[in-house]
Design a protein around this motif. Structure first.
Motif, PDB file in Angstrom:
ATOM      1  N   ASN A  93      57.590 -25.065  48.012  1.00 18.49           N
ATOM      2  CA  ASN A  93      57.640 -25.607  49.526  1.00 18.49           C
ATOM      3  C   ASN A  93      56.795 -24.615  50.439  1.00 18.49           C
ATOM      4  O   ASN A  93      56.375 -24.966  51.555  1.00 18.49           O
ATOM      5  CB  ASN A  93      58.999 -25.357  49.957  1.00 18.49           C
ATOM      6  CG  ASN A  93      59.652 -26.810  49.407  1.00 18.49           C
ATOM      7  OD1 ASN A  93      59.222 -27.768  48.825  1.00 18.49           O
ATOM      8  ND2 ASN A  93      60.905 -26.878  49.021  1.00 18.49           N
ATOM      9  N   LEU A  94      56.717 -23.151  50.095  1.00 19.66           N
ATOM     10  CA  LEU A  94      56.303 -22.192  51.065  1.00 19.66           C
ATOM     11  C   LEU A  94      54.419 -22.192  50.855  1.00 19.66           C
ATOM     12  O   LEU A  94      54.004 -21.550  51.798  1.00 19.66           O
ATOM     13  CB  LEU A  94      56.646 -20.813  50.791  1.00 19.66           C
ATOM     14  CG  LEU A  94      57.718 -20.547  51.117  1.00 19.66           C
ATOM     15  CD1 LEU A  94      58.329 -19.267  50.662  1.00 19.66           C
ATOM     16  CD2 LEU A  94      58.159 -20.394  52.640  1.00 19.66           C
ATOM     17  N   GLY A  95      54.046 -23.299  49.816  1.00 15.48           N
ATOM     18  CA  GLY A  95      52.806 -23.179  50.020  1.00 15.48           C
ATOM     19  C   GLY A  95      52.012 -22.015  49.274  1.00 15.48           C
ATOM     20  O   GLY A  95      50.766 -21.856  49.572  1.00 15.48           O
ATOM     21  N   LEU A  96      52.880 -21.277  48.464  1.00 16.51           N
ATOM     22  CA  LEU A  96      51.975 -20.139  47.895  1.00 16.51           C
ATOM     23  C   LEU A  96      51.472 -20.490  46.824  1.00 16.51           C
ATOM     24  O   LEU A  96      51.296 -19.714  45.782  1.00 16.51           O
ATOM     25  CB  LEU A  96      53.050 -19.197  47.614  1.00 16.51           C
ATOM     26  CG  LEU A  96      54.109 -18.793  48.902  1.00 16.51           C
ATOM     27  CD1 LEU A  96      55.007 -17.853  48.481  1.00 16.51           C
ATOM     28  CD2 LEU A  96      52.892 -17.842  49.778  1.00 16.51           C
ATOM     29  N   LEU A  97      50.876 -21.764  46.278  1.00 17.24           N
ATOM     30  CA  LEU A  97      50.372 -22.072  45.101  1.00 17.24           C
ATOM     31  C   LEU A  97      49.250 -21.342  44.820  1.00 17.24           C
ATOM     32  O   LEU A  97      47.947 -22.076  44.860  1.00 17.24           O
ATOM     33  CB  LEU A  97      50.020 -23.872  45.061  1.00 17.24           C
ATOM     34  CG  LEU A  97      51.092 -24.504  45.694  1.00 17.24           C
ATOM     35  CD1 LEU A  97      50.897 -26.089  45.805  1.00 17.24           C
ATOM     36  CD2 LEU A  97      52.366 -24.569  44.597  1.00 17.24           C
ATOM     37  N   MET A 133      55.152 -30.462  40.743  1.00 18.29           N
ATOM     38  CA  MET A 133      56.417 -30.559  40.747  1.00 18.29           C
ATOM     39  C   MET A 133      56.943 -30.571  42.158  1.00 18.29           C
ATOM     40  O   MET A 133      56.674 -29.736  43.000  1.00 18.29           O
ATOM     41  CB  MET A 133      57.268 -29.693  39.940  1.00 18.29           C
ATOM     42  CG  MET A 133      57.130 -29.851  38.515  1.00 18.29           C
ATOM     43  SD  MET A 133      58.310 -28.599  37.459  1.00 18.29           S
ATOM     44  CE  MET A 133      57.111 -27.130  37.615  1.00 18.29           C
ATOM     45  N   THR A 134      57.749 -31.439  42.730  1.00 17.47           N
ATOM     46  CA  THR A 134      58.198 -31.639  43.833  1.00 17.47           C
ATOM     47  C   THR A 134      59.898 -31.306  44.000  1.00 17.47           C
ATOM     48  O   THR A 134      60.367 -30.992  44.788  1.00 17.47           O
ATOM     49  CB  THR A 134      58.102 -32.775  44.569  1.00 17.47           C
ATOM     50  OG1 THR A 134      58.696 -33.905  43.675  1.00 17.47           O
ATOM     51  CG2 THR A 134      56.708 -33.273  44.975  1.00 17.47           C
ATOM     52  N   ASN A 135      60.457 -31.422  42.893  1.00 16.70           N
ATOM     53  CA  ASN A 135      61.920 -31.382  42.446  1.00 16.70           C
ATOM     54  C   ASN A 135      62.052 -30.448  41.336  1.00 16.70           C
ATOM     55  O   ASN A 135      62.474 -31.086  40.351  1.00 16.70           O
ATOM     56  CB  ASN A 135      62.667 -32.448  42.820  1.00 16.70           C
ATOM     57  CG  ASN A 135      64.265 -32.347  42.793  1.00 16.70           C
ATOM     58  OD1 ASN A 135      64.621 -31.038  42.684  1.00 16.70           O
ATOM     59  ND2 ASN A 135      64.960 -33.464  42.984  1.00 16.70           N
ATOM     60  N   PRO A 136      61.753 -29.324  41.044  1.00 15.30           N
ATOM     61  CA  PRO A 136      61.579 -28.593  39.683  1.00 15.30           C
ATOM     62  C   PRO A 136      63.411 -28.386  39.318  1.00 15.30           C
ATOM     63  O   PRO A 136      64.034 -28.063  39.967  1.00 15.30           O
ATOM     64  CB  PRO A 136      61.247 -27.484  39.898  1.00 15.30           C
ATOM     65  CG  PRO A 136      61.153 -27.037  41.469  1.00 15.30           C
ATOM     66  CD  PRO A 136      61.093 -28.328  42.244  1.00 15.30           C
ATOM     67  N   ILE A 137      63.476 -28.635  38.035  1.00 17.63           N
ATOM     68  CA  ILE A 137      64.783 -28.463  37.390  1.00 17.63           C
ATOM     69  C   ILE A 137      64.515 -27.637  36.142  1.00 17.63           C
ATOM     70  O   ILE A 137      63.202 -27.845  35.376  1.00 17.63           O
ATOM     71  CB  ILE A 137      65.760 -29.677  37.298  1.00 17.63           C
ATOM     72  CG1 ILE A 137      64.736 -30.813  36.289  1.00 17.63           C
ATOM     73  CG2 ILE A 137      65.830 -30.197  38.394  1.00 17.63           C
ATOM     74  CD1 ILE A 137      65.016 -30.779  34.861  1.00 17.63           C
ATOM     75  N   THR A 138      65.160 -26.940  35.700  1.00 17.51           N
ATOM     76  CA  THR A 138      65.286 -26.381  34.286  1.00 17.51           C
ATOM     77  C   THR A 138      66.624 -26.784  33.578  1.00 17.51           C
ATOM     78  O   THR A 138      67.509 -27.217  33.965  1.00 17.51           O
ATOM     79  CB  THR A 138      65.421 -24.919  34.713  1.00 17.51           C
ATOM     80  OG1 THR A 138      64.580 -24.401  35.325  1.00 17.51           O
ATOM     81  CG2 THR A 138      65.410 -23.910  33.386  1.00 17.51           C
ATOM     82  N   LEU A 139      66.018 -26.956  32.044  1.00 18.16           N
ATOM     83  CA  LEU A 139      66.901 -27.402  31.355  1.00 18.16           C
ATOM     84  C   LEU A 139      67.524 -26.277  30.267  1.00 18.16           C
ATOM     85  O   LEU A 139      67.052 -25.352  30.698  1.00 18.16           O
ATOM     86  CB  LEU A 139      66.078 -28.506  30.468  1.00 18.16           C
ATOM     87  CG  LEU A 139      65.590 -29.786  30.975  1.00 18.16           C
ATOM     88  CD1 LEU A 139      64.932 -30.647  29.997  1.00 18.16           C
ATOM     89  CD2 LEU A 139      66.603 -30.578  31.776  1.00 18.16           C
TER      90      LEU A 139
END
Length: 93
Positions: free
Chosen positions: A66-70, A15-21
């Motif tokens: 974004n912090l690269g903590l994957l 995901m590059t732009n995660p959203i929650t429903l």
């Protein structure tokens, strides 16, 4: 946390732009918009009928990505000290 935890359940891509429903599930914005645009009238994970399609940015998850903590952060303490315990805990739920 593992890299797979950050994949969109629709596209299986990171995901590059995660959203929650409103269901509480998180998707990548572009994937869920495509899902709705192709005529799907249910939520992908739950098959519930659409009642509310508000897209809420998942800021904590985006920050982790974004912090690269994957999954490469040594442990949850290292991550929680970066983001704050409450924020990290909410991402894990």
């Amino acid at each position: 946390m593992q890299k797979g935890d950050f994949r969109c359940p629709i596209s299986l891509e990171l995901m590059t732009n995660p959203i929650t429903l409103s269901t509480g599930h998180t998707y990548d914005r572009s994937s869920i918009l495509k899902w709705f645009a192709t005529g799907n009238h249910t939520f992908p994970k739950t098959c519930e009928s659409l009642v509310c399609i508000d897209l809420l940015p998942n800021v904590a998850l985006k920050k982790l990505i974004n912090l690269g903590l994957l999954g490469s952060a040594g442990n949850s303490r290292e991550v929680s000290s970066t983001l704050g315990e409450e924020t990290f805990s909410s991402v894990l739920k």
